[in-house]
Enzyme design. Structure first.
Site, mmCIF file in Angstrom:
data_model
loop_
_atom_site.group_PDB
_atom_site.id
_atom_site.type_symbol
_atom_site.label_atom_id
_atom_site.label_comp_id
_atom_site.label_asym_id
_atom_site.label_seq_id
_atom_site.Cartn_x
_atom_site.Cartn_y
_atom_site.Cartn_z
ATOM 1 N N SER A 1 47.670 -44.757 -45.216
ATOM 2 C CA SER A 1 48.430 -44.571 -44.027
ATOM 3 C C SER A 1 48.414 -46.154 -43.566
ATOM 4 C CB SER A 1 47.629 -43.721 -43.029
ATOM 5 O OG SER A 1 48.245 -44.496 -41.732
ATOM 6 N N ASP B 1 46.697 -44.232 -31.260
ATOM 7 C CA ASP B 1 47.853 -44.675 -30.688
ATOM 8 C C ASP B 1 48.576 -43.715 -29.561
ATOM 9 O OD1 ASP B 1 48.028 -47.030 -32.139
ATOM 10 O OD2 ASP B 1 48.724 -46.041 -33.863
ATOM 11 N N ASP C 1 57.267 -37.606 -40.682
ATOM 12 C CA ASP C 1 56.921 -37.169 -39.573
ATOM 13 C C ASP C 1 57.766 -37.221 -38.309
ATOM 14 O OD1 ASP C 1 54.206 -36.675 -40.448
ATOM 15 O OD2 ASP C 1 53.405 -38.408 -39.440
ATOM 16 N N ARG D 1 52.251 -50.981 -29.528
ATOM 17 C CA ARG D 1 52.434 -49.880 -28.972
ATOM 18 C C ARG D 1 52.757 -50.043 -27.654
ATOM 19 N NH1 ARG D 1 53.346 -47.589 -33.550
ATOM 20 N NH2 ARG D 1 51.600 -47.494 -34.896
HETATM 21 N N1 ARG Z 1 42.585 -48.743 -36.146
HETATM 22 C C1 ARG Z 1 43.984 -49.480 -35.734
HETATM 23 C C2 ARG Z 1 44.267 -49.321 -34.152
HETATM 24 O O1 ARG Z 1 43.734 -48.182 -33.581
HETATM 25 C C3 ARG Z 1 45.105 -49.329 -36.224
HETATM 26 C C4 ARG Z 1 45.671 -47.863 -36.359
HETATM 27 C C5 ARG Z 1 46.871 -47.521 -37.243
HETATM 28 N N2 ARG Z 1 46.300 -47.538 -38.772
HETATM 29 C C6 ARG Z 1 46.863 -47.070 -39.788
HETATM 30 N N3 ARG Z 1 46.420 -47.331 -40.932
HETATM 31 N N4 ARG Z 1 48.033 -46.362 -39.830
HETATM 32 O O2 ARG Z 1 44.692 -50.153 -33.496
#
Ligand code: ARG
Length: 402
Positions: free
Chosen positions: A173, A121, A12, A92
């Protein structure tokens, strides 16, 4: 135009570097922060340059991540919807902060991130950047471009000589850092399916753990974890050692359905071996040193605190205000907690603190009892008074017959 672009080295963000450069005729500076995800940063830096960045900034953020983000969250016992220790949500805002700092350092006009339009995110990146650097433009190519599938991205990359990761990735992911790991997609999208064993990264299968059970002692100072078995450790080492040890017992797995900021429910499987035992131990120490009213109040706001971290409001005014309250409550959260580790399970077996409010004399049922039983009589007269009054009225109006 000059753009500072969050870069992980994956497909990405590699396509993104090229796409932004073409689309805006821009100079691209990539930024990669090490939060303990275990990637080869030098390889990522070189790849960024090969992909078309004029500069590639890489730094080790682990200590800053722990001290400025994870420890404040531990002090607040932050778990989203009662479970998720928020490793992604805490990472983040720090990455966004560094993107803004790097953008200002190089006089850039914009920052860019590779988050999708369906996730949390994007919210965390953009609200953090709005709080810290409202003068910068924010670009989110993945929400804009028509490379809507992995196949289209690969096609785009191959046509432009962008390296495509050769390894056949697992169909998940994954977002990992030193505080935990989140895993989604693949067969876990069906809520009824058990997460497959190859999805887990930080924990062993608790069903096959052969290790002898053992105890560990976790030390805290003013709410912050500082030691393991009496050894004072720097924060990065403490988390690394604890993740390894606790993970080897298959402790720290979570499987939950959560409510995302953007409205949908999603299933996430999490691991956080160190997070799970540290949060439990911290909470236990608070039970010993906090008075009842503060403890109850703090438990109530823990949920709001976790929600606002999840919702991307780390740099906002409410987080600062709540943090000031939380920090004030931590002045005496100093002491040790003993935890027994056995296959798949961590159990608290002891706690001690120089500031403990537990009074042996008051608590004992044996010799040396100092509790004034006679005082309980007067206490109950007054404490029960509203109910005695209520009971009388109930009898008079015939609602209750005893
Ligand atoms: N659900 C979690 C959050 O919003 C993790 C997000 C990233 N998850 C992932 N499997 N890439 O903080």
């Amino acid at each position: 135009m000059k753009i500072v672009c969050a870069y992980s080295g994956g497909l990405d963000t590699s396509v993104m570097v090229h796409w932004l450069k073409e689309r805006y005729d821009a100079e691209i500076i990539t930024y990669t922060g090490d939060l303990g995800q275990g990637d080869d940063l030098e390889a990522i830096r070189k790849k960024a340059l090969r992909t078309g960045a004029s500069r590639a900034v890489v730094d080790d953020l682990r200590e800053r991540f722990i001290e400025e983000f994870i420890w404040p969250a531990v002090k607040g016992n932050a778990r989203y919807e009662g479970t998720y220790p928020l490793h992604t949500a805490l990472g983040r805002p720090l990455l966004a902060q560094r993107l803004c700092e790097v953008a200002d350092e190089f006089g850039a006009d914009a920052i860019a991130h590779g988050c999708t339009g369906k996730g949390n995110d994007q919210v965390r990146f953009e609200v953090a950047a709005q709080c810290l650097a409202p003068h910068l433009q924010i670009l989110a190519p993945l929400r804009e471009w028509d490379l809507t599938t992995r196949e289209l991205e690969i096609e785009y990359a191959l046509a432009r000589n962008i390296e495509v990761p050769v390894t056949l990735e697992k169909p998940y992911s994954i977002d990992e850092n030193i505080w935990g790991c989140a895993i989604e997609c693949g067969e876990m999208e069906d809520l009824w399916n058990e997460p497959p064993e190859d999805a887990w990264r930080m924990t062993k299968d608790p069903r096959t753990v052969k290790l002898e059970s053992r105890e560990i002692v976790l030390g805290f100072e003013e709410g912050v974890p500082v030691s393991l078995d009496g050894r004072l450790l720097p924060s990065v080492l403490l988390l690394e050692e604890l993740n390894e040890l606790v993970g080897s017992y298959g402790i720290g797995r979570m499987d939950m359905v959560e409510n995302r900021v953007v409205g949908l429910k999603s299933r996430e499987v999490y691991e956080g071996p160190a997070a799970v035992v540290l949060l439990a131990a911290h909470e236990e120490l608070e039970r010993v040193v906090l008075d009842r009213a503060t403890s109850t109040y703090k438990r109530k706001i823990a949920n709001d605190f976790a929600n606002l971290i999840y919702d991307g409001l780390w740099f906002g005014p409410l987080r600062h205000a709540l943090q000031a309250f939380i920090d004030e409550t931590q002045r005496h959260v100093t002491g040790e907690v003993r935890v027994r580790l056995s296959a798949g399970r961590a159990m608290i077996t002891g706690r001690r603190s120089p500031f403990s409010l537990y009074d042996d004399g008051l608590a004992t049922y044996s010799k040396g009892d100092t509790f004034d039983r006679a005082a309980a009589e007067g206490f109950l007269k007054l404490y029960g008074l509203p109910y005695a009054t209520w009971g009388q009225v109930q009898r008079r109006i015939g609602e209750r017959e005893v």
